[in-house]
Each structure stands twice: as structure tokens, then as C-alpha cells.
Design an enzyme around this catalytic site. Structure first.
Site, PDB file in Angstrom:
ATOM      1  N   CYS A   1       0.865  -1.184   0.000  1.00  0.00           N
ATOM      2  CA  CYS A   1       0.000   0.000   0.000  1.00  0.00           C
ATOM      3  C   CYS A   1       0.899   1.230   0.000  1.00  0.00           C
ATOM      4  CB  CYS A   1      -0.997  -0.016   1.158  1.00  0.00           C
ATOM      5  SG  CYS A   1      -0.248   0.012   2.794  1.00  0.00           S
TER       6      CYS A   1
ATOM      7  N   ASN B 150       2.233   1.539   4.290  1.00  0.00           N
ATOM      8  CA  ASN B 150       2.496   0.299   5.050  1.00  0.00           C
ATOM      9  C   ASN B 150       2.161   0.439   6.545  1.00  0.00           C
ATOM     10  OD1 ASN B 150       5.282  -1.952   5.801  1.00  0.00           O
ATOM     11  ND2 ASN B 150       3.219  -2.485   5.231  1.00  0.00           N
TER      12      ASN B 150
ATOM     13  N   CYS C  28      -1.571   1.036   7.265  1.00  0.00           N
ATOM     14  CA  CYS C  28      -3.013   0.751   7.369  1.00  0.00           C
ATOM     15  C   CYS C  28      -3.388  -0.525   6.610  1.00  0.00           C
ATOM     16  CB  CYS C  28      -3.841   1.928   6.853  1.00  0.00           C
ATOM     17  SG  CYS C  28      -3.616   3.468   7.787  1.00  0.00           S
ATOM     18  N   ARG C  29      -3.488  -0.447   5.285  1.00  0.00           N
ATOM     19  CA  ARG C  29      -4.047  -1.557   4.515  1.00  0.00           C
ATOM     20  C   ARG C  29      -3.156  -2.789   4.421  1.00  0.00           C
ATOM     21  NH1 ARG C  29      -5.159   2.157  -0.537  1.00  0.00           N
ATOM     22  NH2 ARG C  29      -3.259   3.049   0.399  1.00  0.00           N
ATOM     23  N   SER C  30      -1.891  -2.596   3.984  1.00  0.00           N
ATOM     24  CA  SER C  30      -1.087  -3.809   3.741  1.00  0.00           C
ATOM     25  C   SER C  30      -0.687  -4.546   5.024  1.00  0.00           C
ATOM     26  CB  SER C  30       0.115  -3.513   2.836  1.00  0.00           C
ATOM     27  OG  SER C  30       1.005  -2.592   3.403  1.00  0.00           O
TER      28      SER C  30
ATOM     29  N   ASP D  24      -8.107   3.790   0.717  1.00  0.00           N
ATOM     30  CA  ASP D  24      -7.193   4.275   1.746  1.00  0.00           C
ATOM     31  C   ASP D  24      -7.999   4.849   2.915  1.00  0.00           C
ATOM     32  OD1 ASP D  24      -5.274   5.520   3.236  1.00  0.00           O
ATOM     33  OD2 ASP D  24      -4.365   6.606   1.555  1.00  0.00           O
TER      34      ASP D  24
HETATM   35  P1  4NP Z   1      -1.841   2.914   3.865  1.00  0.00           P
HETATM   36  O1  4NP Z   1      -2.467   4.297   4.378  1.00  0.00           O
HETATM   37  O2  4NP Z   1      -1.262   3.182   2.507  1.00  0.00           O
HETATM   38  O3  4NP Z   1      -3.017   1.985   3.814  1.00  0.00           O
HETATM   39  O4  4NP Z   1      -0.817   2.510   4.900  1.00  0.00           O
HETATM   40  C1  4NP Z   1      -1.736   5.484   4.414  1.00  0.00           C
HETATM   41  C2  4NP Z   1      -0.864   5.721   5.459  1.00  0.00           C
HETATM   42  C3  4NP Z   1      -0.150   6.913   5.504  1.00  0.00           C
HETATM   43  C4  4NP Z   1      -0.321   7.850   4.502  1.00  0.00           C
HETATM   44  C5  4NP Z   1      -1.185   7.605   3.453  1.00  0.00           C
HETATM   45  C6  4NP Z   1      -1.891   6.414   3.404  1.00  0.00           C
HETATM   46  N1  4NP Z   1       0.379   9.087   4.574  1.00  0.00           N
HETATM   47  O5  4NP Z   1       0.111   9.952   3.720  1.00  0.00           O
HETATM   48  O6  4NP Z   1       1.223   9.260   5.462  1.00  0.00           O
END
Ligand code: 4NP
Length: 154
Positions: free
Chosen positions: A8, A11, A13-15, A122
Site C-alpha cells: 500500500c 504500510n 493501514c491496509r497492507s 485508503d
Molecule cells: P496505507 O495508508 O497506505 O493503507 O498505509 C496510508 C498511510 C499513511 C499515509 C497515506 C496512506 N500518509 O500519507 O502518510
């Protein structure tokens, strides 16, 4: 041994949630020794961080434990150290496709799992419900991945 990497953006939240879910489902299916699972981010902003606390809370209410996971950034070796690399959304997939490819199959998580050409949205700027929805989608997808692996290993 089948090696699966979830990708993702951050790294956190989703993955890592997908990693925690699939690890537990593999244990429950007796497949833990046959499949390696990891996750990584396209970006490096959260390297070393534990999963987002909102993801950890939702995981806990569903019986998963993400606390031991820590974020890392995707690197080019991953394209040869994994067999299947699954991106959570189209933007992650496009970023992967722009990198030098290795032997890994690269696909969208929901396309690989359920033949649905859609994103795992997201949840980072979302609310509690965004994390619940994310878990619903990831659990559904991981169930399908387990079925795919079972039929592949038979
Ligand atoms: P992820 O979510 O891609 O599912 O881990 C996010 C976590 C952090 C950010 C964006 C999406 N960020 O912009 O810091």
C-alpha cells in the site's frame, strides 16, 4: 513455498492489516508453513512505525494482532524475493509497474483475490467506519486468497 507481498502507500493501514489477516487465516488453514507473507509501502514516511492505532484496534476486535509488525519501504529486490505482489489500489499498482520487474506476478489485491477490478480504499484520512470497511474487504479478499492457494497446492 508461495511468497506473497502486500503493498500500500504507507504500510501502516491496509497492507499490514492484510498481512495480519492472511497470517492468521493461514494458521487456521494449516498452511502457515507453505506460505510466506510480508507487506511494504510504496513510500518511506512511516518506516519503522507500528501499524496505525486505528487499524490495530479494529484488528483486535476481530481477533488479529498487528502489534508486532513494523513498516518498511518496498525495494527492488522484492520483485525477485516474492512470487505474488498485490497492490491495494490502482495508484500503488501503477507505481509498481513503473519499477523494473522481476519474476513476481504483480496484480491488484481485489483483482487477484476476487476478480474485482477495484481498490481497497485508503482509510488514513477516514474515520472508524473506514477502518471497519477496510477490514471487511480485506477479510473477504484473504478468504479468497486462501482458497486460491489451497487449489494451487493440491
Ligand atoms: P496505507 O495508508 O497506505 O493503507 O498505509 C496510508 C498511510 C499513511 C499515509 C497515506 C496512506 N500518509 O500519507 O502518510
Amino acid at each position: 513455498m508461495i511468497r506473497i507481498l502486500f503493498i500500500c502507500l504507507g504500510n501502516i493501514c491496509r497492507s499490514p492489516s492484510a498481512e495480519g489477516i492472511l497470517l492468521q487465516k493461514l494458521e487456521q488453514s494449516g498452511l502457515a508453513q507453505k506460505v510466506k507473507v510480508d507487506s511494504a509501502g510504496i513510500g518511506g514516511w512511516h518506516v519503522g512505525d507500528a501499524p496505525d492505532i486505528r487499524a490495530q484496534h479494529e484488528a483486535m476486535t476481530r481477533g488479529y494482532n498487528l502489534a508486532q509488525l513494523s513498516a518498511r519501504q518496498l525495494n527492488l529486490n522484492d520483485f525477485n524475493q516474492f512470487d505474488i505482489i498485490l497492490a491495494m489500489d490502482q495508484s500503488n499498482l501503477e507505481a509498481l509497474r513503473q519499477m523494473p520487474q522481476g519474476q513476481a506476478v504483480v496484480d491488484l489485491f481485489l483483482n487477484y483475490a476476487l476478480q474485482i477490478n477495484d481498490d481497497v480504499k485508503d482509510p488514513y484520512y477516514g474515520n472508524k467506519q473506514s477502518f471497519k470497511t477496510m477490514f471487511d474487504v480485506l477479510e473477504h479478499g484473504c478468504d479468497a486468497i486462501i482458497q486460491r492457494i489451497q487449489s494451487q497446492l493440491c
